[in-house]
Design a protein around this motif. Structure first.
Motif, PDB file in Angstrom:
ATOM      1  N   GLN A   1     -43.680  -3.908  15.771  1.00 56.26           N
ATOM      2  CA  GLN A   1     -42.727  -5.070  15.464  1.00 56.26           C
ATOM      3  C   GLN A   1     -41.799  -4.065  14.514  1.00 56.26           C
ATOM      4  OE1 GLN A   1     -43.964  -9.037  14.283  1.00 56.26           O
ATOM      5  NE2 GLN A   1     -42.973 -10.081  16.310  1.00 56.26           N
ATOM      6  N   LEU A   2     -40.866  -4.042  14.473  1.00 53.00           N
ATOM      7  CA  LEU A   2     -39.393  -3.019  14.739  1.00 53.00           C
ATOM      8  C   LEU A   2     -38.592  -4.427  13.725  1.00 53.00           C
ATOM      9  CD1 LEU A   2     -39.389  -0.568  12.268  1.00 53.00           C
ATOM     10  CD2 LEU A   2     -37.953   0.041  14.127  1.00 53.00           C
ATOM     11  N   THR A   3     -38.104  -4.658  12.489  1.00 52.13           N
ATOM     12  CA  THR A   3     -36.965  -5.889  12.188  1.00 52.13           C
ATOM     13  C   THR A   3     -35.946  -4.619  12.103  1.00 52.13           C
ATOM     14  OG1 THR A   3     -37.724  -6.101   9.828  1.00 52.13           O
ATOM     15  CG2 THR A   3     -38.848  -7.737  10.827  1.00 52.13           C
ATOM     16  N   SER A   4     -35.259  -5.765  12.143  1.00 57.21           N
ATOM     17  CA  SER A   4     -33.363  -5.236  11.714  1.00 57.21           C
ATOM     18  C   SER A   4     -33.132  -4.038  12.879  1.00 57.21           C
ATOM     19  CB  SER A   4     -33.238  -5.188  10.216  1.00 57.21           C
ATOM     20  OG  SER A   4     -33.529  -6.989   9.241  1.00 57.21           O
ATOM     21  N   VAL A   5     -32.888  -3.905  13.331  1.00 55.66           N
ATOM     22  CA  VAL A   5     -32.707  -2.508  14.446  1.00 55.66           C
ATOM     23  C   VAL A   5     -32.032  -2.490  14.558  1.00 55.66           C
ATOM     24  CG1 VAL A   5     -35.333  -2.955  15.956  1.00 55.66           C
ATOM     25  CG2 VAL A   5     -33.062  -3.757  16.447  1.00 55.66           C
ATOM     26  N   THR A   6     -31.113  -1.255  14.474  1.00 53.98           N
ATOM     27  CA  THR A   6     -29.944  -0.533  14.751  1.00 53.98           C
ATOM     28  C   THR A   6     -30.136   0.043  15.636  1.00 53.98           C
ATOM     29  OG1 THR A   6     -29.987   1.413  12.968  1.00 53.98           O
ATOM     30  CG2 THR A   6     -29.982  -0.570  11.743  1.00 53.98           C
ATOM     31  N   PRO A   7     -28.103   1.054  16.604  1.00 56.73           N
ATOM     32  CA  PRO A   7     -28.570   1.807  16.920  1.00 56.73           C
ATOM     33  C   PRO A   7     -29.072   3.125  16.448  1.00 56.73           C
ATOM     34  CG  PRO A   7     -26.427   0.768  17.053  1.00 56.73           C
ATOM     35  CD  PRO A   7     -27.261  -0.110  15.939  1.00 56.73           C
ATOM     36  N   GLU A   8     -29.063   3.228  15.377  1.00 58.52           N
ATOM     37  CA  GLU A   8     -30.444   4.354  15.234  1.00 58.52           C
ATOM     38  C   GLU A   8     -31.989   4.214  15.332  1.00 58.52           C
ATOM     39  OE1 GLU A   8     -28.059   6.194  11.177  1.00 58.52           O
ATOM     40  OE2 GLU A   8     -29.982   5.221  11.122  1.00 58.52           O
ATOM     41  N   ASP A   9     -32.254   2.809  15.712  1.00 60.39           N
ATOM     42  CA  ASP A   9     -33.836   2.958  16.458  1.00 60.39           C
ATOM     43  C   ASP A   9     -33.756   2.993  17.756  1.00 60.39           C
ATOM     44  OD1 ASP A   9     -33.564   0.399  13.900  1.00 60.39           O
ATOM     45  OD2 ASP A   9     -34.976   2.135  13.596  1.00 60.39           O
ATOM     46  N   THR A  10     -32.628   4.138  18.695  1.00 59.20           N
ATOM     47  CA  THR A  10     -32.648   4.058  19.462  1.00 59.20           C
ATOM     48  C   THR A  10     -33.870   5.161  19.880  1.00 59.20           C
ATOM     49  OG1 THR A  10     -30.530   2.927  20.086  1.00 59.20           O
ATOM     50  CG2 THR A  10     -31.737   4.486  21.923  1.00 59.20           C
ATOM     51  N   ALA A  11     -34.673   4.628  20.275  1.00 54.63           N
ATOM     52  CA  ALA A  11     -35.923   6.014  21.036  1.00 54.63           C
ATOM     53  C   ALA A  11     -36.463   5.997  22.055  1.00 54.63           C
ATOM     54  CB  ALA A  11     -36.946   6.024  19.629  1.00 54.63           C
ATOM     55  N   VAL A  12     -37.571   6.914  22.511  1.00 54.77           N
ATOM     56  CA  VAL A  12     -38.738   6.835  23.377  1.00 54.77           C
ATOM     57  C   VAL A  12     -39.381   5.921  22.145  1.00 54.77           C
ATOM     58  CG1 VAL A  12     -40.213   7.433  25.025  1.00 54.77           C
ATOM     59  CG2 VAL A  12     -37.912   8.448  25.234  1.00 54.77           C
ATOM     60  N   TYR A  13     -40.360   5.183  22.433  1.00 62.52           N
ATOM     61  CA  TYR A  13     -41.337   5.010  21.896  1.00 62.52           C
ATOM     62  C   TYR A  13     -42.477   4.820  22.449  1.00 62.52           C
ATOM     63  CZ  TYR A  13     -38.493   2.647  18.562  1.00 62.52           C
ATOM     64  OH  TYR A  13     -37.135   2.467  17.821  1.00 62.52           O
ATOM     65  N   TYR A  14     -44.094   5.907  21.918  1.00 59.11           N
ATOM     66  CA  TYR A  14     -44.785   6.065  22.187  1.00 59.11           C
ATOM     67  C   TYR A  14     -46.029   5.644  21.055  1.00 59.11           C
ATOM     68  CZ  TYR A  14     -42.109   9.802  24.160  1.00 59.11           C
ATOM     69  OH  TYR A  14     -41.209  10.996  25.741  1.00 59.11           O
ATOM     70  N   CYS A  15     -47.475   5.472  21.490  1.00 62.23           N
ATOM     71  CA  CYS A  15     -48.940   4.885  21.394  1.00 62.23           C
ATOM     72  C   CYS A  15     -49.711   6.578  21.537  1.00 62.23           C
ATOM     73  CB  CYS A  15     -48.800   3.367  22.263  1.00 62.23           C
ATOM     74  SG  CYS A  15     -49.764   3.199  23.398  1.00 62.23           S
TER      75      CYS A  15
ATOM     76  N   GLY B   1     -49.562   7.363  25.255  1.00 60.19           N
ATOM     77  CA  GLY B   1     -48.548   6.710  26.409  1.00 60.19           C
ATOM     78  C   GLY B   1     -47.450   7.889  27.262  1.00 60.19           C
ATOM     79  N   LYS B   2     -47.208   7.078  27.805  1.00 59.52           N
ATOM     80  CA  LYS B   2     -46.094   7.708  28.874  1.00 59.52           C
ATOM     81  C   LYS B   2     -44.552   7.506  27.983  1.00 59.52           C
ATOM     82  CE  LYS B   2     -47.785   7.865  33.810  1.00 59.52           C
ATOM     83  NZ  LYS B   2     -47.636   7.758  35.048  1.00 59.52           N
ATOM     84  N   GLY B   3     -45.003   6.776  27.311  1.00 58.44           N
ATOM     85  CA  GLY B   3     -43.784   6.095  26.367  1.00 58.44           C
ATOM     86  C   GLY B   3     -42.537   5.315  27.167  1.00 58.44           C
ATOM     87  N   THR B   4     -41.584   4.415  26.252  1.00 54.76           N
ATOM     88  CA  THR B   4     -41.068   3.702  27.026  1.00 54.76           C
ATOM     89  C   THR B   4     -39.811   3.531  25.911  1.00 54.76           C
ATOM     90  OG1 THR B   4     -40.294   1.156  27.447  1.00 54.76           O
ATOM     91  CG2 THR B   4     -41.709   1.701  25.159  1.00 54.76           C
ATOM     92  N   LEU B   5     -38.499   3.810  26.587  1.00 55.48           N
ATOM     93  CA  LEU B   5     -37.264   3.768  26.016  1.00 55.48           C
ATOM     94  C   LEU B   5     -36.739   2.376  25.206  1.00 55.48           C
ATOM     95  CD1 LEU B   5     -34.918   5.310  25.271  1.00 55.48           C
ATOM     96  CD2 LEU B   5     -33.575   5.303  27.410  1.00 55.48           C
ATOM     97  N   VAL B   6     -36.210   2.504  24.440  1.00 56.59           N
ATOM     98  CA  VAL B   6     -35.763   1.248  23.938  1.00 56.59           C
ATOM     99  C   VAL B   6     -34.061   1.642  23.656  1.00 56.59           C
ATOM    100  CG1 VAL B   6     -35.874  -1.242  21.936  1.00 56.59           C
ATOM    101  CG2 VAL B   6     -37.714   0.531  22.989  1.00 56.59           C
ATOM    102  N   ALA B   7     -33.265   0.814  23.933  1.00 51.87           N
ATOM    103  CA  ALA B   7     -31.800   1.703  23.527  1.00 51.87           C
ATOM    104  C   ALA B   7     -31.480   0.147  22.440  1.00 51.87           C
ATOM    105  CB  ALA B   7     -31.119   1.672  25.156  1.00 51.87           C
ATOM    106  N   VAL B   8     -30.982  -0.329  21.382  1.00 50.50           N
ATOM    107  CA  VAL B   8     -30.487  -0.903  20.633  1.00 50.50           C
ATOM    108  C   VAL B   8     -29.049  -1.009  20.439  1.00 50.50           C
ATOM    109  CG1 VAL B   8     -30.455  -1.595  17.788  1.00 50.50           C
ATOM    110  CG2 VAL B   8     -32.616  -0.448  19.009  1.00 50.50           C
ATOM    111  N   SER B   9     -28.228  -1.459  20.676  1.00 47.28           N
ATOM    112  CA  SER B   9     -27.147  -1.675  21.735  1.00 47.28           C
ATOM    113  C   SER B   9     -25.804  -2.523  19.565  1.00 47.28           C
ATOM    114  CB  SER B   9     -26.511  -2.840  22.241  1.00 47.28           C
ATOM    115  OG  SER B   9     -26.810  -4.266  21.408  1.00 47.28           O
ATOM    116  N   SER B  10     -24.539  -1.965  19.477  1.00 51.99           N
ATOM    117  CA  SER B  10     -24.220  -2.197  17.684  1.00 51.99           C
ATOM    118  C   SER B  10     -23.264  -3.597  18.144  1.00 51.99           C
ATOM    119  CB  SER B  10     -23.511  -1.095  18.384  1.00 51.99           C
ATOM    120  OG  SER B  10     -22.341  -0.991  18.717  1.00 51.99           O
TER     121      SER B  10
END
Length: 121
Positions: free
Chosen positions: A83-97, A112-121
């Motif tokens: 869990q990552l709180t208070s996200v901004t567009p700078e947190d847009t990334a592919v997240y891997y475990c 893992g293969k990764g999952t893309l999470v995009a944060v909109s402004s």
């Protein structure tokens, strides 16, 4: 063969909380001596280690994210979550475990293969 699979919503708005879950098969998240980690890669940038939960339940976080990050686990489902709180567009990334073998200096051995999470402004 250990397999890791990330899951979670692909789009967040700024200020929301980002939640991603990693489901592990082929190995227990409570088995010694492994750590289960979250790593991300923003577009065009390098990998960033975010934090880990150790087999006995201890967590370790990147100092840069410590005020916003939480890693937990559900041993009954063999899952661990970010869990990552208070996200901004700078947190847009592919997240891997990934799994880290604490007894092996080579470190992360399964990803893992990764999952893309995009944060909109």
């Amino acid at each position: 063969q250990v397999q890791l699979q990330e899951s979670g919503p692909g789009l967040r708005n700024s200020s929301q909380t980002l939640s991603v879950t990693c489901t592990v098969s082929g190995g227990s998240i409570t088995a010694s001596y492994y750590a289960w980690s979250w790593i991300r890669q923003p577009p065009g940038k390098g990998m960033e280690w975010m934090g880990s939960i150790i087999y006995e339940g201890t967590t370790h976080y990147s100092p840069a994210l410590k005020s916003r990050i939480s890693i937990s686990r559900d041993t009954s489902k063999n899952q661990f979550s970010l869990q990552l709180t208070s996200v901004t567009p700078e947190d847009t990334a592919v997240y891997y475990c990934a799994r880290e073998d604490l007894s092996d200096p080579r470190g992360m051995d399964y990803w893992g293969k990764g999952t893309l999470v995009a944060v909109s402004s």
